[in-house]
Design a protein around this motif. Structure first.
Motif, mmCIF file in Angstrom:
data_model
loop_
_atom_site.group_PDB
_atom_site.id
_atom_site.type_symbol
_atom_site.label_atom_id
_atom_site.label_comp_id
_atom_site.label_asym_id
_atom_site.label_seq_id
_atom_site.Cartn_x
_atom_site.Cartn_y
_atom_site.Cartn_z
ATOM 1 N N ARG A 27 5.751 -10.014 4.398
ATOM 2 C CA ARG A 27 4.555 -10.637 4.164
ATOM 3 C C ARG A 27 3.232 -9.715 3.816
ATOM 4 O O ARG A 27 2.601 -10.078 2.953
ATOM 5 C CB ARG A 27 4.127 -11.480 5.737
ATOM 6 N N ASN A 28 3.344 -8.400 4.390
ATOM 7 C CA ASN A 28 2.209 -7.502 3.817
ATOM 8 C C ASN A 28 2.181 -7.020 2.313
ATOM 9 O O ASN A 28 1.279 -6.862 1.734
ATOM 10 C CB ASN A 28 2.226 -6.314 4.821
ATOM 11 N N ASP A 29 3.630 -7.137 1.971
ATOM 12 C CA ASP A 29 3.867 -6.808 0.479
ATOM 13 C C ASP A 29 3.579 -7.871 -0.231
ATOM 14 O O ASP A 29 2.782 -7.760 -1.155
ATOM 15 C CB ASP A 29 5.348 -6.618 0.332
ATOM 16 N N GLU A 30 3.305 -8.884 0.015
ATOM 17 C CA GLU A 30 3.072 -10.139 -0.605
ATOM 18 C C GLU A 30 1.638 -10.181 -0.745
ATOM 19 O O GLU A 30 0.942 -10.352 -1.682
ATOM 20 C CB GLU A 30 3.561 -11.610 -0.084
ATOM 21 N N LYS A 31 0.938 -10.032 0.585
ATOM 22 C CA LYS A 31 -0.285 -9.950 0.742
ATOM 23 C C LYS A 31 -0.939 -8.936 -0.486
ATOM 24 O O LYS A 31 -2.096 -9.273 -0.839
ATOM 25 C CB LYS A 31 -1.080 -9.886 2.030
ATOM 26 N N LEU A 32 -0.624 -7.623 -0.447
ATOM 27 C CA LEU A 32 -1.154 -6.691 -1.195
ATOM 28 C C LEU A 32 -1.013 -7.212 -2.825
ATOM 29 O O LEU A 32 -1.627 -6.810 -3.357
ATOM 30 C CB LEU A 32 -0.175 -5.549 -0.883
ATOM 31 N N LYS A 33 0.158 -7.694 -3.068
ATOM 32 C CA LYS A 33 0.245 -8.340 -4.323
ATOM 33 C C LYS A 33 -0.731 -9.379 -4.805
ATOM 34 O O LYS A 33 -1.463 -9.074 -5.823
ATOM 35 C CB LYS A 33 1.758 -8.781 -4.641
ATOM 36 N N VAL A 34 -0.976 -10.216 -4.008
ATOM 37 C CA VAL A 34 -2.040 -11.245 -4.321
ATOM 38 C C VAL A 34 -3.512 -10.400 -4.228
ATOM 39 O O VAL A 34 -4.297 -10.791 -5.166
ATOM 40 C CB VAL A 34 -2.112 -12.383 -3.045
ATOM 41 N N LEU A 35 -3.594 -9.764 -3.482
ATOM 42 C CA LEU A 35 -5.043 -8.696 -3.798
ATOM 43 C C LEU A 35 -5.152 -8.139 -4.942
ATOM 44 O O LEU A 35 -6.030 -7.932 -5.552
ATOM 45 C CB LEU A 35 -5.157 -7.815 -2.429
ATOM 46 N N ILE A 36 -4.108 -7.410 -5.127
ATOM 47 C CA ILE A 36 -3.981 -6.672 -6.676
ATOM 48 C C ILE A 36 -4.275 -7.547 -7.810
ATOM 49 O O ILE A 36 -5.000 -7.251 -8.826
ATOM 50 C CB ILE A 36 -2.659 -5.993 -6.817
ATOM 51 N N VAL A 37 -3.808 -8.766 -7.704
ATOM 52 C CA VAL A 37 -3.773 -9.802 -8.788
ATOM 53 C C VAL A 37 -5.154 -10.265 -8.879
ATOM 54 O O VAL A 37 -5.773 -10.442 -9.907
ATOM 55 C CB VAL A 37 -2.523 -10.973 -8.907
ATOM 56 N N LEU A 38 -5.635 -10.636 -7.742
ATOM 57 C CA LEU A 38 -7.101 -10.981 -7.559
ATOM 58 C C LEU A 38 -8.148 -10.045 -8.264
ATOM 59 O O LEU A 38 -8.942 -10.329 -9.067
ATOM 60 C CB LEU A 38 -7.523 -11.477 -6.345
ATOM 61 N N VAL A 39 -7.915 -8.674 -8.024
ATOM 62 C CA VAL A 39 -8.947 -7.758 -8.453
ATOM 63 C C VAL A 39 -8.525 -7.590 -9.858
ATOM 64 O O VAL A 39 -9.588 -7.425 -10.640
ATOM 65 C CB VAL A 39 -8.503 -6.373 -7.614
ATOM 66 N N PHE A 40 -7.385 -7.802 -10.430
ATOM 67 C CA PHE A 40 -7.037 -7.758 -11.801
ATOM 68 C C PHE A 40 -7.741 -8.795 -12.469
ATOM 69 O O PHE A 40 -8.457 -8.610 -13.344
ATOM 70 C CB PHE A 40 -5.628 -7.776 -12.180
#
Length: 69
Positions: A27-40
């Motif tokens: 779940r943390n891996d998915e949250k990190l991916k979402v955060l990275i995509v939002l910042v992008f």
């Protein structure tokens, strides 16, 4: 001197993370991916490329909306 555009760096990170196998993600891996995509997205949005993507998505959404009527 080497300079790195942060948006390009995040794009590379997103591509590498999306290529990983999907079975063993936490779940943390998915949250990190979402955060990275939002910042992008925030970094790319004010650029000409970001505005072009916004226009294309807007036209696509309008076309889908009109087709549903």
């Amino acid at each position: 001197m080497l300079t790195i555009n942060v948006a390009v760096l995040l794009a590379v990170i997103v591509i590498v993370r999306l290529r990983r196998r999907t079975q063993a993600r936490s779940r943390n891996d998915e949250k990190l991916k979402v955060l990275i995509v939002l910042v992008f997205g925030v970094l790319v949005a004010p650029t000409a490329f970001g505005q072009g993507v916004l226009d294309v998505v807007g036209q696509l959404a309008a076309g889908i909306n009109d087709a549903g009527r």
